[in-house]
Design an enzyme around this catalytic site. Structure first.
Site, PDB file in Angstrom:
ATOM      1  N   ASP A 211       0.946  -1.175  -0.039  1.00 51.68           N
ATOM      2  CA  ASP A 211       0.121  -0.169   0.097  1.00 51.68           C
ATOM      3  C   ASP A 211       0.808   1.187  -0.092  1.00 51.68           C
ATOM      4  O   ASP A 211       1.978   1.152   0.423  1.00 51.68           O
ATOM      5  CB  ASP A 211      -0.886  -0.168   1.087  1.00 51.68           C
ATOM      6  CG  ASP A 211      -1.599   1.203   1.290  1.00 51.68           C
ATOM      7  OD1 ASP A 211      -2.369   1.557   0.370  1.00 51.68           O
ATOM      8  OD2 ASP A 211      -1.888   1.686   2.385  1.00 51.68           O
TER       9      ASP A 211
ATOM     10  N   ASP B 129      -6.779  -1.975   5.178  1.00 49.57           N
ATOM     11  CA  ASP B 129      -6.494  -2.998   4.124  1.00 49.57           C
ATOM     12  C   ASP B 129      -6.737  -4.459   4.221  1.00 49.57           C
ATOM     13  O   ASP B 129      -6.204  -5.325   3.871  1.00 49.57           O
ATOM     14  CB  ASP B 129      -4.880  -2.799   3.603  1.00 49.57           C
ATOM     15  CG  ASP B 129      -4.612  -1.518   3.091  1.00 49.57           C
ATOM     16  OD1 ASP B 129      -5.185  -1.147   1.985  1.00 49.57           O
ATOM     17  OD2 ASP B 129      -3.761  -0.864   3.339  1.00 49.57           O
TER      18      ASP B 129
ATOM     19  N   ASP C 102      -1.172  -0.753   6.140  1.00 50.76           N
ATOM     20  CA  ASP C 102      -1.292  -0.266   7.389  1.00 50.76           C
ATOM     21  C   ASP C 102      -2.303  -0.941   8.492  1.00 50.76           C
ATOM     22  O   ASP C 102      -2.461  -0.604   9.705  1.00 50.76           O
ATOM     23  CB  ASP C 102      -1.804   1.084   7.244  1.00 50.76           C
ATOM     24  CG  ASP C 102      -3.075   1.443   6.613  1.00 50.76           C
ATOM     25  OD1 ASP C 102      -4.037   0.470   6.524  1.00 50.76           O
ATOM     26  OD2 ASP C 102      -3.514   2.593   6.237  1.00 50.76           O
TER      27      ASP C 102
END
Length: 669
Positions: free
Chosen positions: A332, A565, A561
Site C-alpha cells: 500500500d 487494507d 497499514d
C-alpha cells in the site's frame, strides 16, 4: 538452572562417580550386576517411569521407550555374558542412560535460556496499575480490575498498564519493548498512549480507553504465546516422520536381533544371539530421533523470538516459513511507503513576481546609496530575490491560512516554522471550496485552489506535480504556488533495494491515490509496478491477478497499514501490517505485524525467516545423514555403544546449538 535441572545435574554427577568407581572394583558375576544397578537407577529411574507410563497410555514409541529398551537390554545381556564367563557390558548400559540425561539437561537449559531471553526482550506485561483511593493516595491494583474510563497514574520508571488518553502531565515514553527501537516518544495531555511502553520522565494521569484484556500489551503477549499453535509444514513433517520412524526402527532392531541368529541356526552355524542383540541395542540408541524432534521446533521458536525482540510479531512458524518463500511483495502507499501526513514539498514562486521582488530590492539598495555595488552584481541580487520570493510566498500563505485548522493549513504553518503574529492578519474571509483571503501587513493576500485564482481574475501557473497545489496571490498579483504532498519515508527506498537484493522478483504498489502521485512515489523508490486510483475491491483483484501469475511454491506478501487494507491482507499468502503500534485492526488482520513505521523491518523479517529455514534444513540433513551412517555401521557391527551415544546425544547437542543461532538477529543491511 531451575530446581529440577539442578537435581538432574546432581544425579548425573553421582551416577558418573559411581560408574567410574565400579570400573576399578574387582567384583564379578551377579554381584557386579547389582552394583551397576545403583548408578543405573540413580540416573535412569525417571526415564524408565516415563517409558512405562507411555506404554500404559498407548504412547509406546518415543525416545523414553527406546532408551529404556536399549539400556535394560544391555544390562540383561551383561548378566547373560557374566553367566557365560564373559565380562558383562554393564558400564555401557549405564553410560547410554547417563549421556542421554546429559543431552536432555543441555537441551532443557538451552530452551529455558531461550525462553528467558525472549521473556526479557518482551517484558511488557505490567504488574500493577496505580489508582487514586478515597484519601487521595495511590493504590496498586491488578490491571485486570481497572474499568474503562478510570483514571490511572503512571509514575516515572513504570510501565503503561492499559491503553488510554493522557489527561494530565507530559513525559517521554520508551517504546523499545514494542518496536525494537530506542528512539523515545514525547507525549502530553490529549495524546493516546498504549500499554507496554515505559514512562521515562514526568508523572502522567491516563484515562483508560480499554480493558486490560483488550489492550495492546495483552494482544501482543497472546500473539507471541500462541504462535506455537500454528506450525510450519517442516514442523508437521518432523512430527509425522517421528510418529512412523520410531516404530519402523524398533521393528528393524527386533529383526536385527532375531533374524540373523535364526538364519545362522538354519545354516547349521552358531546362532550368535549376544552379538546380534548388542547390534540391535546399538541400533536402537542410534535411531532415537531426539535431534530432530527437539531442534526443529526450537529453531522456529528462536526465529519468532528473535523477530519479536526487533518489534516484528509473527503469528506462527507457518508464516515464518512462508515468508522465507516470498518472491512478490505488494505495498500500500499511504502510511506504508509514505508518512501519511501532508507536508510542503515544493515552493514555486511565479517568475514575474520573483523578478519584481528583485527589482524592489535593488531599488531599496539604490535609495541607500549603494548603486555601484547593486549594479555591479545585479545577477546576485536576482538570486537573493529568488530566495526571498520562496520565503515570502510561504509567509503570505501561512498568515492567510493562520485561522484555519484544515490539514493543508496546518502543513503551511508547520513549514513556515515561526510563531504566527495574529496582529499582522485581519479581514480573514474563508471562501468555501476555494480558499481564503486576508489582509497581511495591510496587503491583500489570497491562498487557495486554481478556481480561487480564476475568481480573482488571475491566471495561475499550471503544475502537474503530484500532490495538492495551493495558489497564492498578493495585492492582485499572482505570486506562485506551493506543492503539498505525502512525504516518502526516509527508509523506503533502502527497504525496496534490500528486498530486491534478497531475491524478491517483483515489488508492486497499489494505491487509491492519483496516478501522478503514485508514479512519483514509485519512481523515487524504484518499484517494479504501480497501480493507482484503486478502490479496496480493486486492490483485492490486483492481488488475485498477481497470485494467479506466480509460480508454484512462491509466496506473495501484502504490506499495508492494517486498518483499511484488511481484505487484501487476508487474501495475500502473507498479510503484513506496518506501522501498527496500537492498532487493533492490524494485530487482528495480519499474519505478521511490524510494530513501527520502518519499512526496513520487512527486509529484516525476510532475513530472519530465511536464516531460520536454513538452520532447520541444516539440522535435518545433518541429523539424518549422521544417523543413517551410524545405523549402517551399527547393523554391520562396526559401531559400538559409544558411537551410538554420539549419534544420539552428540547430534542432539550440535543441532540444539545450531538452533539457538536463530535467536541472534543482526539488522538488515
Amino acid at each position: 538452572m531451575t530446581k529440577k535441572q539442578k537435581n538432574v545435574l546432581i544425579r548425573i554427577i553421582i551416577a558418573a562417580v559411581l560408574m567410574v568407581t565400579l570400573h576399578f572394583v574387582p567384583f564379578t558375576g551377579i554381584l557386579r550386576f547389582f552394583l551397576y544397578l545403583i548408578p543405573y537407577f540413580v540416573i535412569g529411574w525417571d526415564i524408565l517411569r516415563k517409558a512405562v507410563l507411555g506404554i500404559v497410555h498407548g504412547k509406546i514409541f518415543d525416545e523414553n521407550f527406546l532408551m529404556a529398551v536399549a539400556t535394560v537390554g544391555a544390562m540383561l545381556l551383561g548378566v547373560y555374558n557374566e553367566s557365560q564367563g564373559r565380562e558383562g557390558e554393564f558400564a555401557e548400559g549405564v553410560a547410554v542412560m547417563l549421556f542421554y540425561q546429559i543431552g536432555e539437561l543441555f537441551q532443557a537449559v538451552a530452551v529455558g535460556r531461550s525462553r528467558r531471553n525472549i521473556s526479557a526482550l518482551m517484558d511488557i506485561r505490567p504488574d500493577y496499575a496505580n489508582v487514586e483511593n478515597e484519601n487521595g493516595g495511590l493504590e496498586q491494583v491488578d490491571p485486570e480490575d481497572v474499568e474503562i474510563g478510570r483514571i490511572i497514574v503512571v509514575q516515572p520508571g513504570e510501565k503503561i498498564p492499559i491503553d488510554g488518553i493522557v489527561t494530565e502531565g507530559s513525559s517521554t515514553l520508551n517504546t523499545a519493548a514494542l518496536t525494537g527501537e530506542s528512539i523515545p516518544r514525547e507525549v502530553e495531555a490529549g495524546a493516546e498512549i498504549i500499554s507496554g511502553c515505559v514512562n521515562m520522565s514526568g508523572l502522567l494521569k491516563v484515562k483508560t480507553t480499554k480493558e486490560f484484556g483488550e489492550s495492546t500489551v495483552s494482544k501482543i503477549l497472546d500473539l507471541v504465546e500462541n504462535s506455537s499453535m500454528k506450525k510450519a509444514r517442516t514442523e508437521n513433517f518432523i512430527t509425522k516422520f517421528a510418529k512412523y520412524y520410531t516404530p519402523v526402527v524398533c521393528g528393524g532392531a527386533l529383526a536385527l536381533a532375531v533374524l540373523p541368529s535364526l538364519v545362522n541356526l538354519f545354516l547349521g552355524q552358531p546362532a550368535g544371539w549376544s552379538t546380534w542383540v548388542i547390534r540391535a541395542l546399538t541400533f536402537l540408541v542410534i535411531s532415537c530421533p531426539c535431534a530432530l524432534v527437539i531442534s526443529i521446533p526450537l529453531s522456529f521458536f528462536g526465529g519468532i523470538g528473535g523477530a519479536s525482540s526487533c518489534g516484528i510479531l509473527i503469528k506462527g512458524s507457518n508464516y515464518l516459513e512462508a515468508l522465507a518463500q516470498t518472491r512478490y511483495v505488494v505495498f500500500d502507499k499511504t502510511g506504508t511507503l509514505t508518512k501519511g501526513v501532508f507536508q510542503v514539498t515544493e515552493l514555486c514562486p511565479d517568475e514575474r513576481w520573483r523578478e519584481s521582488l528583485a527589482v524592489k530590492e535593488m531599488g531599496l539598495m539604490e535609495n541607500e546609496d549603494t548603486v555601484e555595488s547593486g549594479a555591479a552584481d545585479s545577477g546576485g541580487m536576482k538570486h537573493e530575490g529568488a530566495k526571498n520570493a520562496e520565503k515570502l510566498l510561504l509567509e503570505y500563505a501561512a498568515y492567510a491560512e493562520s485561522y484555519s485548522n484544515h490539514p493543508i493549513s496546518r502543513s503551511l504553518k508547520e513549514a513556515y516554522g515561526q510563531e504566527i503574529d495574529q496582529s499582522r492578519v485581519s479581514n480573514v474571509e474563508e471562501i468555501s471550496g476555494l480558499g481564503v483571503t486576508a489582509l497581511v501587513d495591510g496587503r491583500q493576500a489570497a491562498a487557495g485552489n486554481a478556481r480561487l485564482m480564476e475568481k480573482l481574475g488571475l491566471s495561475g501557473t499550471e503544475n502537474s506535480a503530484a500532490g495538492t497545489v495551493v495558489h497564492v496571490a498578493v495585492d492582485g498579483v499572482y505570486a506562485g504556488c506551493i506543492l503539498i504532498s505525502d512525504v516518502v519515508k526516509e527508509q523506503s527506498k533502502t527497504a525496496i533495494a534490500a528486498l530486491k537484493s534478497a531475491g524478491i522478483k517483483k515489488t508492486v504498489m497499489l494505491t487509491g491515490d492519483s496516478r501522478a502521485a503514485a508514479e512519483r512515489v514509485a519512481g523515487q523508490l524504484g518499484l517494479d509496478q504501480v497501480k493507482s486510483e484503486l478502490l479496496p475491491g480493486d486492490k483485492v483483484a490486483a492481488v488475485e491477478e498477481l497470485l494467479d501469475n506466480k509460480s508454484a511454491g512462491e509466496k506473495l506478501a501484502f504490506v499495508g497499514d492494517g486498518i483499511n487494507d484488511a481484505p487484501v491482507l487476508s487474501r495475500a499468502d502473507i498479510g503484513v501490517a506496518m506501522g501498527a503500534l496500537g492498532s487493533d485492526a492490524a494485530i487482528e488482520a495480519a499474519d505478521i505485524v511490524l510494530m513501527d513505521d520502518d519499512p526496513m523491518k520487512l527486509a529484516l523479517a525476510l532475513k530472519i525467516s530465511r536464516k531460520c529455514l536454513r538452520v532447520v534444513y541444516e539440522n535435518i540433513v545433518f541429523a539424518l545423514a549422521v544417523k543413517a551412517a551410524c545405523l549402517v555401521l551399527g547393523a554391520l557391527g562396526i559401531a559400538n555403544m559409544w558411537l551410538a551415544i554420539f549419534a544420539d546425544v552428540g547430534v542432539m547437542v550440535i543441532a540444539v546449538l545450531n538452533a539457538i543461532r536463530c535467536l541472534k538477529v543482526k539488522a538488515a543491511q
